[in-house]
Motif scaffolding. Structure first.
Motif: not given
Length: 277
Positions: A170, A173, A178, A226-227
């Motif tokens: 968090h 990132q 990730a 990254s998410h």
């Protein structure tokens, strides 16, 4: 006097932290053999880990896996134990159980280190972080289970490590974080399906960041790429570490949730002098 003690502790904090973890490890290693077996241990070894291992490496393993009552108990950690057993060429049952207890405890020990880092990150105070570790270690039920419970105690350990990885991801990132976080999340889910809470918390963090940027007209601090990498790797790793999902990821993952909500066991447990179903 009190301030002098605090100043002395501050100067020797590295030694204090090292002594705590060293004494914890050595004491635990000395009493490892004092613990017996828990209720589920043989089933976890034979009906979970052994059957999944057989499915991976033998052509006739599919039928046994799909008919197993334990197929929806996450096998990720059990596979680690089976691999260690095979590498060490353990044949004697007692040796196998002692190895299982040693690896289970080592996982908890590593988790306590991450718990220290997690508490230190949250409280910004090494003394409070160490106190948190003391509370965790001195909880009798948790301490005992850390030797022989390869399901719940290991899930607790992995979840602690996952929460630390969540904060690291968090705050930074990157693609590397990730992938690493997805790996930890997947392994946690594939040990206990409620590990799904980790990516849900991650989603919650992302939602809060989005709301913050919307309300205060700030730049969105979420790295979309990254998410996306995290999400793709999470799915791939979750399937990889749970071989029954190879036979149909959505079907078996859904069934695992259904089974978790109402487990098919009709036995009785002795509780406070009476047998309860």
């Amino acid at each position: 006097m009190y301030q002098q003690i605090l100043n002395l502790a501050e100067k020797g904090k590295k030694l204090i932290i090292l002594l705590f973890f060293a004494s914890f490890f050595i004491t635990s290693a000395c009493i490892l053999k004092d613990y017996g077996l828990n209720w589920d241990e043989e089933a976890q070894w034979k009906a979970n880990g052994d059957i999944v291992f057989n499915y991976i490496f033998n052509e006739d393993g599919k039928k046994l896996l799909l008919e197993s009552n334990e197929k929806y108990h996450g096998p990720a950690f059990e596979l680690v134990l089976i691999f260690v057993e095979k590498v060490m060429q353990l044949k004697d049952t007692r040796d196998v159980y002692l190895m299982r207890h040693a690896v289970t405890f080592l996982t908890f020990f590593i988790a306590v280190i991450f718990f220290y880092l997690l508490c230190k990150r949250c409280f910004k105070n090494w003394k409070l972080a160490l106190l948190g570790c003391v509370f965790l270690v001195l909880s009798p039920r948790i301490f005992a289970d850390a030797f022989y419970n390869s399901k719940d105690a290991v899930f607790l350990s992995l979840f602690i490590i996952g929460m630390h990885a969540l904060l690291v991801f968090h705050e930074n990132q990157t693609y590397k974080n990730a992938i690493l976080y997805a790996l930890i999340c997947a392994f946690t889910i594939d040990t206990r399906i409620m590990g799904i809470m980790l990516p849900l918390i991650t989603l919650g963090f992302a939602g809060l960041e989005f709301l913050y940027s919307l309300i205060y007209k700030k730049k969105l601090r979420i790295h979309i790429g990254s998410h996306l990498v995290f999400s793709i790797c999470l799915v791939l790793f979750t399937i990889l570490f749970w071989p029954v999902l190879w036979e149909g990821p959505l079907h078996h993952f859904k069934n695992a949730f259904v089974e978790m909500s109402k487990y098919h066991w009709g036995g009785f447990v002795l509780y406070r002098g009476e047998y309860l179903k």
